[in-house]
Design a protein around this motif. Structure first.
Motif, PDB file in Angstrom:
ATOM      1  N   LYS A 187     -22.558  22.825 -15.208  1.00 44.26           N
ATOM      2  CA  LYS A 187     -22.324  22.857 -16.653  1.00 44.26           C
ATOM      3  C   LYS A 187     -21.370  21.769 -17.106  1.00 44.26           C
ATOM      4  O   LYS A 187     -21.552  21.164 -18.171  1.00 44.26           O
ATOM      5  CB  LYS A 187     -21.764  24.225 -17.039  1.00 44.26           C
ATOM      6  N   LEU A 188     -20.332  21.455 -16.298  1.00 40.93           N
ATOM      7  CA  LEU A 188     -19.238  20.612 -16.763  1.00 40.93           C
ATOM      8  C   LEU A 188     -19.354  19.144 -16.359  1.00 40.93           C
ATOM      9  O   LEU A 188     -19.107  18.250 -17.174  1.00 40.93           O
ATOM     10  CB  LEU A 188     -17.900  21.161 -16.230  1.00 40.93           C
ATOM     11  N   ILE A 189     -19.689  18.868 -15.107  1.00 41.45           N
ATOM     12  CA  ILE A 189     -19.438  17.546 -14.546  1.00 41.45           C
ATOM     13  C   ILE A 189     -20.523  16.543 -14.938  1.00 41.45           C
ATOM     14  O   ILE A 189     -21.712  16.749 -14.682  1.00 41.45           O
ATOM     15  CB  ILE A 189     -19.317  17.612 -13.012  1.00 41.45           C
ATOM     16  N   ARG A 190     -20.060  15.448 -15.547  1.00 44.96           N
ATOM     17  CA  ARG A 190     -20.948  14.330 -15.912  1.00 44.96           C
ATOM     18  C   ARG A 190     -20.680  13.093 -15.043  1.00 44.96           C
ATOM     19  O   ARG A 190     -21.533  12.230 -14.929  1.00 44.96           O
ATOM     20  CB  ARG A 190     -20.763  13.963 -17.387  1.00 44.96           C
ATOM     21  N   HIS A 191     -19.476  13.018 -14.485  1.00 47.40           N
ATOM     22  CA  HIS A 191     -19.093  11.860 -13.672  1.00 47.40           C
ATOM     23  C   HIS A 191     -18.497  12.383 -12.362  1.00 47.40           C
ATOM     24  O   HIS A 191     -17.481  13.080 -12.375  1.00 47.40           O
ATOM     25  CB  HIS A 191     -18.081  10.990 -14.414  1.00 47.40           C
ATOM     26  N   LEU A 192     -19.109  12.027 -11.245  1.00 46.99           N
ATOM     27  CA  LEU A 192     -18.711  12.562  -9.943  1.00 46.99           C
ATOM     28  C   LEU A 192     -18.390  11.414  -8.991  1.00 46.99           C
ATOM     29  O   LEU A 192     -19.152  10.455  -8.872  1.00 46.99           O
ATOM     30  CB  LEU A 192     -19.834  13.418  -9.357  1.00 46.99           C
TER      31      LEU A 192
END
Length: 570
Positions: free
Chosen positions: A465-470
């Motif tokens: 749900k949250l992470i766009r950049h890993l």
């Protein structure tokens, strides 16, 4: 009256609608609709933001919008990536440009584009940010005749020589990086007659024998590790009688004397309204506890109290650092030890002391019960770095996560970076309290433990749900491929992925898996490779990679190798 045809919508209403759309969406949706729409769209002013775009979107700008609308582009924001500024975008072809921002500049690109920038006569805002923190010895010459320029930001980490026959008569806000002290005062006096705000990183140099008065300057921000307090007063502070805001970030024990400051302020800066101070002590100058109390007392006088200026000392015992700062702290970035940090201060509100801090590096260590545990609060942190100093055999404090939550207002945090080998397996419980989180950086071994090989359902749902950049660091083996097979499923909404690999041989299998499952989802990807591998091995891998991408119909993807980092734009 009801509209029966979309074409009847007035131009004024269309302009309101277009405020919510990007230029690409507008032209792809409405151009070629009919002659009226074509003429209307060609009359628009275009603001082009090329940062973090998919390859196909950038190509639409480069091959359609730029040739069609080059005379109507008034704002451009871009990065110096994939040689776009070297070989594709020519800034001189945008004569209507008013606002220009370029990030991650390479030095060679900077040298190439400066003559093009000199031709942009309508420019009112210029922001150039170099990529490297390394300070170069080369001199850059800027000869821009920019009569309308109002704001100029040169963050270039190199000496800049500005040569111009005419002053920048409209310039009101200037930011200079790496400016010699002997050049600054005369330049501001002769070339910027309307300058109101100056931010400068000062390098040492010869102090001019005579200084020019600069009556127009209202705000001055100085960063320096080299210029002494006495030299700064002589060359600059004695020349700005109408200054209202002064910010100093310096390394020199002489900046931490309240009596000296009171003398300078009452003599030269009588109109000053705000004084913001941050002084770092070198390790050799760290005063003892009694000396620190005396130092603070020099700022606790009727002169400072009447102006509501208060000061405090931040002492991190683990790193042996000491900083004197005005409250609230001016700096937006700070290193703090969760338990072994002391802040010495007169009476002041602890909740307001760090309200300006947006980037917090938090050192996690064993709780020392003999030390006083003070309560502080960081209410506005956006970027949080957690640095573990725990050893594998050590037990974590039971209150560790709770103490972190008391220190930082987690609901404002947008990125978290885990640095170190050992964290509690429950660390990702922080995800339940970070609704704005979109960026995560973590070691491979840590994310495997924290998520149970990406099988913990509750944690994985939050990550999805949250992470766009890993960012995953310290990838040193591919023993269990099931983790990488789950990666695209768990991180289903990624825009960017960065992987740091310690073994170049692992990349062959890893890149095969990732490109087959994530190329359609990602906008950008970076592979950071250990610098121990020589150029021959990297060239061999790049040859294989380009051939592999061609076979998989990915030859349209931008790819570049630079400084042991392979960058992709899909």
């Amino acid at each position: 009256m009801s509209l029966t045809k979309f074409e009847w919508i007035p131009n004024e209403v269309l302009l309101e609608i277009f405020e919510f759309l990007s230029p690409v969406d507008i032209f792809q949706g409405f151009y070629y609709l009919n002659k009226r729409y074509n003429e209307f769209l060609q009359s628009l002013h275009i603001r082009a933001d090329l940062v973090n775009l998919r390859k196909r979107t950038y190509d639409y700008y480069n091959y359609f919008l730029f040739p069609l609308m080059s005379q109507r582009i008034i704002a451009l924001r871009c990065e110096d990536i994939f040689d776009r500024l070297m070989y594709q975008i020519r800034l001189s072809e945008f004569p209507a440009l008013k606002y220009l921002t370029i990030d991650k500049l390479q030095f060679q690109t900077l040298q190439k584009i400066l003559p093009q920038i000199n031709l942009l006569q309508k420019l009112v805002y210029l922001n150039l940010q170099i990529q490297s923190d390394h300070i170069r010895e080369e001199m850059i010459t800027f000869r821009g005749q920019l009569p309308l320029l109002q704001t100029c930001i040169f963050d270039l980490n190199t000496q800049l020589s500005i040569e111009n026959d005419q002053p920048y008569s409209q310039l009101t806000n200037l930011v200079l990086n790496q400016c010699h002290i002997e050049q600054l005062c005369s330049f501001v006096h002769f070339y910027t007659p309307q300058l109101q705000q100056l931010t400068v990183t000062l390098a040492n140099g010869k102090i001019p024998e005579s200084c020019y008065v600069i009556p127009h300057l209202k705000s001055l921000v100085v960063y320096t590790n080299e210029v002494s307090f006495a030299n700064l007063v002589k060359s600059m502070l004695s020349s700005v009688p109408n200054l209202q805001l002064l910010t100093i970030d310096a390394t020199d024990i002489d900046y931490a004397n309240g009596k000296s400051w009171e003398s300078v302020l009452s003599t030269h800066l009588r109109k000053l309204i705000h004084l913001r101070l941050n002084v770092r002590f070198s390790e050799n100058d760290l005063p003892a506890i009694n000396d620190r109390k005396e130092l603070l007392q020099t700022f606790d006088t009727s002169y400072f109290r009447s102006r509501y200026w208060s000061f405090a000392l931040h002492h991190c015992r683990t790193k042996r650092t000491l900083e004197l700062f005005s409250t609230p702290m001016v700096k937006k970035s700070i290193e703090f030890n969760l338990y072994n940090t002391n802040v010495e201060k007169p009476m002041t509100d602890a909740d307001e002391m760090f309200e300006n801090v947006e980037n917090l590096t938090l050192f996690l260590t064993i709780l020392d019960e003999s030390l006083l545990r003070e309560r502080f609060h960081f209410p506005n942190v956006k970027s949080l770095k957690l640095v573990s100093h725990f050893q594998e055999c050590q037990a974590f404090p039971k209150s560790l996560l709770a103490d972190m939550a008391h220190l930082v207002k987690l609901s404002n945090v947008e990125s978290i970076e885990f640095i170190g080998n050992h964290f509690p397996t429950s660390s990702l419980i922080l995800l339940d309290y970070t609704p704005k989180l979109h960026s995560l950086s973590v070691r491979l071994s840590s994310i495997i433990k924290m998520t149970k090989m990406l099988t913990d359902q509750n944690i994985c749902q939050r990550l999805t749900k949250l992470i766009r950049h890993l960012t995953i660091t310290a990838i040193n083996n591919l023993k269990d491929l099931s983790f990488y097979e789950r990666l695209p499923t768990v991180f289903a909404h990624l825009d960017s992925l960065t992987l740091s690999c310690e073994n170049l041989d692992d990349l062959y299998l890893l890149i095969t898996l990732l490109l087959s499952k994530m190329a359609s989802k990602l906008r950008t990807m970076k592979l950071c490779i250990s610098p121990f591998y020589d150029k021959k091995n990297l060239d061999q891998f790049m040859s294989w990679l380009i051939d592999y991408m061609y076979q998989r119909d990915l030859s349209h993807v931008d790819i570049q190798l630079s400084n042991n980092q392979i960058s992709f734009c899909f």
